[in-house]
Design an enzyme around this catalytic site. Structure first.
Site, PDB file in Angstrom:
ATOM      1  N   ARG A  22     -15.328  18.214  22.496  1.00 11.80           N
ATOM      2  CA  ARG A  22     -14.909  16.902  23.031  1.00 11.80           C
ATOM      3  C   ARG A  22     -13.941  16.268  22.077  1.00 11.80           C
ATOM      4  O   ARG A  22     -14.198  16.189  20.874  1.00 11.80           O
ATOM      5  CB  ARG A  22     -16.122  15.982  23.186  1.00 11.80           C
ATOM      6  CG  ARG A  22     -16.938  16.401  24.344  1.00 11.80           C
ATOM      7  CD  ARG A  22     -17.926  15.355  24.729  1.00 11.80           C
ATOM      8  NE  ARG A  22     -18.946  16.028  25.508  1.00 11.80           N
ATOM      9  CZ  ARG A  22     -20.135  15.551  25.758  1.00 11.80           C
ATOM     10  NH1 ARG A  22     -20.469  14.370  25.285  1.00 11.80           N
ATOM     11  NH2 ARG A  22     -20.991  16.229  26.478  1.00 11.80           N
ATOM     12  N   SER A 113     -18.687  14.594  29.813  1.00 10.33           N
ATOM     13  CA  SER A 113     -19.960  14.026  30.249  1.00 10.33           C
ATOM     14  C   SER A 113     -19.886  12.521  30.487  1.00 10.33           C
ATOM     15  O   SER A 113     -19.088  12.066  31.302  1.00 10.33           O
ATOM     16  CB  SER A 113     -21.035  14.384  29.221  1.00 10.33           C
ATOM     17  OG  SER A 113     -22.292  14.016  29.678  1.00 10.33           O
ATOM     18  N   HIS A 114     -20.659  11.762  29.725  1.00 10.54           N
ATOM     19  CA  HIS A 114     -20.766  10.319  29.946  1.00 10.54           C
ATOM     20  C   HIS A 114     -19.719   9.539  29.160  1.00 10.54           C
ATOM     21  O   HIS A 114     -19.689   8.314  29.245  1.00 10.54           O
ATOM     22  CB  HIS A 114     -22.161   9.869  29.526  1.00 10.54           C
ATOM     23  CG  HIS A 114     -22.487  10.357  28.145  1.00 10.54           C
ATOM     24  ND1 HIS A 114     -22.732  11.683  27.881  1.00 10.54           N
ATOM     25  CD2 HIS A 114     -22.548   9.724  26.963  1.00 10.54           C
ATOM     26  CE1 HIS A 114     -22.950  11.845  26.592  1.00 10.54           C
ATOM     27  NE2 HIS A 114     -22.836  10.675  26.008  1.00 10.54           N
ATOM     28  N   ASP A 277     -24.339  10.562  35.612  1.00 11.16           N
ATOM     29  CA  ASP A 277     -23.239  10.348  34.665  1.00 11.16           C
ATOM     30  C   ASP A 277     -21.944  11.036  35.109  1.00 11.16           C
ATOM     31  O   ASP A 277     -21.853  11.527  36.239  1.00 11.16           O
ATOM     32  CB  ASP A 277     -23.647  10.827  33.267  1.00 11.16           C
ATOM     33  CG  ASP A 277     -23.701  12.344  33.175  1.00 11.16           C
ATOM     34  OD1 ASP A 277     -24.000  12.982  34.201  1.00 11.16           O
ATOM     35  OD2 ASP A 277     -23.428  12.888  32.097  1.00 11.16           O
ATOM     36  N   ASP A 279     -20.435  13.901  34.677  1.00 13.52           N
ATOM     37  CA  ASP A 279     -20.445  15.260  35.221  1.00 13.52           C
ATOM     38  C   ASP A 279     -21.722  15.592  35.991  1.00 13.52           C
ATOM     39  O   ASP A 279     -21.937  16.753  36.353  1.00 13.52           O
ATOM     40  CB  ASP A 279     -20.224  16.278  34.100  1.00 13.52           C
ATOM     41  CG  ASP A 279     -21.297  16.214  33.034  1.00 13.52           C
ATOM     42  OD1 ASP A 279     -21.841  15.123  32.812  1.00 13.52           O
ATOM     43  OD2 ASP A 279     -21.608  17.258  32.427  1.00 13.52           O
ATOM     44  N   ASP A 281     -25.011  15.585  35.211  1.00 14.40           N
ATOM     45  CA  ASP A 281     -26.210  16.234  34.686  1.00 14.40           C
ATOM     46  C   ASP A 281     -27.259  15.247  34.185  1.00 14.40           C
ATOM     47  O   ASP A 281     -28.413  15.613  33.993  1.00 14.40           O
ATOM     48  CB  ASP A 281     -25.871  17.298  33.619  1.00 14.40           C
ATOM     49  CG  ASP A 281     -25.086  16.745  32.456  1.00 14.40           C
ATOM     50  OD1 ASP A 281     -24.761  15.545  32.464  1.00 14.40           O
ATOM     51  OD2 ASP A 281     -24.777  17.533  31.535  1.00 14.40           O
ATOM     52  N   ARG A 282     -26.869  13.984  33.982  1.00 12.26           N
ATOM     53  CA  ARG A 282     -27.855  13.000  33.513  1.00 12.26           C
ATOM     54  C   ARG A 282     -28.397  12.178  34.680  1.00 12.26           C
ATOM     55  O   ARG A 282     -27.757  12.100  35.731  1.00 12.26           O
ATOM     56  CB  ARG A 282     -27.213  12.043  32.514  1.00 12.26           C
ATOM     57  CG  ARG A 282     -26.808  12.710  31.247  1.00 12.26           C
ATOM     58  CD  ARG A 282     -26.326  11.700  30.234  1.00 12.26           C
ATOM     59  NE  ARG A 282     -26.076  12.400  28.983  1.00 12.26           N
ATOM     60  CZ  ARG A 282     -26.071  11.827  27.791  1.00 12.26           C
ATOM     61  NH1 ARG A 282     -26.274  10.525  27.686  1.00 12.26           N
ATOM     62  NH2 ARG A 282     -25.840  12.522  26.717  1.00 12.26           N
ATOM     63  N   THR A 344     -31.707  19.232  19.673  1.00 17.13           N
ATOM     64  CA  THR A 344     -30.974  18.485  20.686  1.00 17.13           C
ATOM     65  C   THR A 344     -29.891  19.350  21.325  1.00 17.13           C
ATOM     66  O   THR A 344     -29.187  20.068  20.633  1.00 17.13           O
ATOM     67  CB  THR A 344     -30.331  17.256  20.019  1.00 17.13           C
ATOM     68  OG1 THR A 344     -31.382  16.453  19.492  1.00 17.13           O
ATOM     69  CG2 THR A 344     -29.501  16.453  20.995  1.00 17.13           C
ATOM     70  N   GLU A 363     -34.652  15.868  27.908  1.00 18.97           N
ATOM     71  CA  GLU A 363     -34.216  15.200  26.691  1.00 18.97           C
ATOM     72  C   GLU A 363     -34.294  13.691  26.903  1.00 18.97           C
ATOM     73  O   GLU A 363     -34.118  13.203  28.027  1.00 18.97           O
ATOM     74  CB  GLU A 363     -32.772  15.561  26.367  1.00 18.97           C
ATOM     75  CG  GLU A 363     -32.570  17.017  26.009  1.00 18.97           C
ATOM     76  CD  GLU A 363     -31.197  17.225  25.380  1.00 18.97           C
ATOM     77  OE1 GLU A 363     -31.120  17.174  24.146  1.00 18.97           O
ATOM     78  OE2 GLU A 363     -30.226  17.402  26.113  1.00 18.97           O
ATOM     79  N   SER A 365     -32.161  11.670  26.254  1.00 13.84           N
ATOM     80  CA  SER A 365     -30.838  11.157  26.601  1.00 13.84           C
ATOM     81  C   SER A 365     -30.571  11.288  28.096  1.00 13.84           C
ATOM     82  O   SER A 365     -29.461  11.617  28.495  1.00 13.84           O
ATOM     83  CB  SER A 365     -29.785  11.915  25.811  1.00 13.84           C
ATOM     84  OG  SER A 365     -29.948  13.311  26.005  1.00 13.84           O
ATOM     85  N   LYS A 376     -29.070  20.534  32.642  1.00 14.95           N
ATOM     86  CA  LYS A 376     -29.832  19.424  33.179  1.00 14.95           C
ATOM     87  C   LYS A 376     -29.174  19.009  34.480  1.00 14.95           C
ATOM     88  O   LYS A 376     -28.003  19.331  34.729  1.00 14.95           O
ATOM     89  CB  LYS A 376     -29.913  18.279  32.189  1.00 14.95           C
ATOM     90  CG  LYS A 376     -28.583  17.787  31.679  1.00 14.95           C
ATOM     91  CD  LYS A 376     -28.788  16.928  30.449  1.00 14.95           C
ATOM     92  CE  LYS A 376     -27.458  16.476  29.885  1.00 14.95           C
ATOM     93  NZ  LYS A 376     -27.383  16.577  28.443  1.00 14.95           N
TER      94      LYS A 376
HETATM   95  C1  G1P Z   1     -26.049  13.763  23.290  1.00 16.65           C
HETATM   96  C2  G1P Z   1     -27.525  13.664  23.548  1.00 16.65           C
HETATM   97  C3  G1P Z   1     -28.109  15.048  23.756  1.00 16.65           C
HETATM   98  C4  G1P Z   1     -27.364  15.742  24.884  1.00 16.65           C
HETATM   99  C5  G1P Z   1     -25.865  15.728  24.614  1.00 16.65           C
HETATM  100  C6  G1P Z   1     -25.075  16.298  25.781  1.00 16.65           C
HETATM  101  O1  G1P Z   1     -25.812  14.509  22.121  1.00 16.65           O
HETATM  102  O2  G1P Z   1     -28.190  12.999  22.503  1.00 16.65           O
HETATM  103  O3  G1P Z   1     -29.478  14.935  24.054  1.00 16.65           O
HETATM  104  O4  G1P Z   1     -27.794  17.069  25.019  1.00 16.65           O
HETATM  105  O5  G1P Z   1     -25.422  14.394  24.377  1.00 16.65           O
HETATM  106  O6  G1P Z   1     -25.249  15.563  26.951  1.00 16.65           O
HETATM  107  P1  G1P Z   1     -25.553  13.836  20.693  1.00 16.65           P
HETATM  108  O7  G1P Z   1     -24.393  12.902  20.851  1.00 16.65           O
HETATM  109  O8  G1P Z   1     -26.800  13.090  20.341  1.00 16.65           O
HETATM  110  O9  G1P Z   1     -25.294  15.003  19.781  1.00 16.65           O
HETATM  111 ZN    ZN Z   2     -23.289  14.816  31.344  1.00 23.46          ZN
END
Ligand code: G1P
Ligand code: ZN
Length: 543
Positions: A22, A113-114, A277, A279, A281-282, A344, A363, A365, A376
């Protein structure tokens, strides 16, 4: 059309984080950046010759251009077929399903993602393997090595493929198959859940709002909730995917999904609220006056999954990431099934799911999922909740109250300190590491430390060892604080502080989380010196 090798050289900063690479969108748009990374992946997987790959993303800014570049590179590298979502759209769980269903060799998912999207926001790319799951640590290391030694990448000169039309097309000698984005995923959901029962719920007047946050789940949620399950039009809000997510932050938590939270706490709220979110998955689950923490949602699903037809045999086992609360552990213990604690990131669940050791993972998150894919899955969690509500006839708040009465309540909160200077964040973690050995036995803010370590994980299936996965400090009375630096940020460091306390007294199950956790919060600050070291008085986000 012949492939050419374009000379290039390594670009710094191509180390993948918790979930792929990212970076700022403009970094990805810079000369050779995307190309170097894509070639590094293709080389690390042993070349693309003769391979079939899946490609899709969450529709954020630069998705469309990146897809055309990846298609030309895949063709230059000898891939036989790339299966692409229509208009480049595939949610992360739908992409995972597509890889599995098509028996493809892997796939590219374009998403951050988010994280917000747009030319000045974030972009991301990750590679999923033939099992549909994120690249393992071993493959991630190989990709990194390639990014550091790359000298050229393959490219062919070919016109853009029209991705709005489903069906076959070509890029050079390679077939491009454009597939409708929703159909296969929706069909999979129908095999897992009791659609008749959920449709009956809506037919009986049950009301819901699903906030797609102008991200990828809009088309999926319209198709599943409104078209197939009969929820009235308007159930899905913000359902049109936009390249910048409407300027929002497509992260389904009470802070960023404030429009939904406003509806759920306003006059005449619907029975059920949910969001997903960027993409897809959340997930976020909220009832009337009842926000469900992701850790609690995982535990509740573990307790009730057998009510959904796809899980009627019960669960093989469950897994949660280390910072996720131990609420699910209590359900697993009561049911006599194994519970695994992993680092994680979803990539660590893959081997457990493949080996059939677990069938539910989650998770803190806002990620929950099962063996149906290797990611997820936001809408999966929403449908699971709807199935449980339909099967029990209980509201979200009744379900949670019953759950806590049975298993106790794991109060939980995560405090994030964002864009902290990297040196300060590393300094805080280093100082904590130095203190660990001396902490057990000390009493801090009235809490006595029982254990303190830095989490490391040995995968019970493939034997891989992963270290440096967060500092955890346990206190008497099943309280805990975890400190970790985020691996998904694109600016400075994000310090995550995860706070937890088990409450077994029925009279104390209705407190605001921050109140119940006051002593743990104070102990965390005293141990880590968060205020002094970061200069921050309060966290930027509490979830
Ligand atoms: C964060 C979340 C983690 C998740 C990841 C991808 O990662 O905490 O649980 O798997 O986004 O969605 P982090 O920024 O904490 O490394
Ligand atoms: Zn996501």
């Amino acid at each position: 059309m012949t492939a050419t090798q374009i000379p290039t050289s390594p670009i710094a900063g191509q180390k993948a984080g918790t979930s792929g690479l990212r970076r700022k969108t403009r970094d990805f748009m810079a000369p050779h950046f995307l190309e170097n990374y894509v070639q590094s992946i293709l080389t690390a997987i042993g070349g693309a010759q003769g391979k079939r790959l899946v490609l899709g993303g969450d529709g954020r800014f630069f998705n469309d251009r990146a897809i055309q570049i990846i298609l030309r590179m895949a063709a230059a590298n000898g891939a036989t077929e790339v299966i692409v979502g229509q208009n480049g759209i595939l949610s992360t769980p739908a992409a995972s399903h597509m890889i599995r269903m098509q028996k493809a060799d892997g796939g590219f998912i374009l998403s951050a993602s988010h994280n917000p999207g747009g030319e000045d926001e974030d972009f991301g790319l990750k590679f999923n393997m033939a099992n549909g799951g994120p690249a393992t640590e071993a493959l991630t290391d190989k990709i990194l090595a390639q990014t550091q030694s790359i000298t050229s990448y393959g490219m062919i000169d070919a016109p853009d493929v029209d991705l709005s039309v489903c069906g076959p097309a070509t890029v050079g000698d390679m077939t491009v198959t454009v597939v409708e984005s929703v159909t296969d995923y929706a069909a999979l959901m129908e095999t897992l859940f009791d659609f008749d029962a959920i449709a009956g719920l809506f037919a009986g007047g049950f009301t819901m709002r699903f906030d797609a946050m102008h991200a990828v789940t809009g088309p999926y949620a319209h198709a599943l909730l409104e078209d197939r399950l009969g929820a009235p039009k308007g159930t899905v809000i913000n359902g049109t995917p936009l390249p910048d997510f409407g300027g929002g932050h497509p992260d389904p938590n009470p802070i960023w999904a404030h429009e939904l939270m406003g509806i759920m706490t306003g006059d005449n709220p619907p029975d059920f609220g949910a969001a997903s979110d960027g993409d897809g998955d959340r997930n976020m689950i909220v009832g009337r006056g009842a926000y469900v923490t992701p850790s609690d949602s995982l535990a509740l699903i573990a307790a009730h999954a057998h009510r959904a037809p796809g899980y009627g045999q019960g669960l093989a086992g469950v897994a949660r990431s280390m910072p996720t609360s131990a609420a699910v552990d209590r359900v697993a213990a009561a049911k006599g099934i194994d519970c695994y604690e992993t680092p994680t990131g979803w990539k660590f669940f893959g081997s457990l799911l493949d080996a059939g050791k677990v069938s539910l993972c989650g998770e803190e998150s806002a990620g929950t999922g099962s063996g149906h894919v290797r990611e997820k899955d936001g809408l999966w969690a929403v449908l699971m909740w709807l199935n449980i509500i339909a099967a029990t006839g209980k509201s979200v708040s009744e379900l949670m109250a019953d759950h806590w009465a049975t298993y106790g309540r794991n109060y939980y909160s995560r405090h994030d300190y964002e864009a902290v200077e990297t040196d300060k964040a590393n300094g805080l973690m280093d100082a904590l590491r130095g203190k660990l050995a001396g902490l057990p036995g000390q009493t801090i803010a009235g809490l006595t430390v029982t254990m303190a370590d830095e989490f490391a994980y040995d995968d019970p299936v493939d034997g891989s060892h992963t270290s440096g996965q967060g500092i955890r400090i346990g206190f008497e009375g099943d309280a805990r604080v975890v400190f970790r630096l985020s691996g998904t940020g694109t600016q400075g460091a994000t310090l995550r502080v995860y706070l937890e306390l088990l409450e077994l007294d029925p009279a104390k199950m209705d407190l605001p989380a921050e109140e119940a956790l006051a002593a743990v919060i104070s102990a965390a600050d005293q141990i880590a010196g968060i205020k002094e070291r970061t200069g921050r008085e309060t966290p930027d986000v509490k979830t």
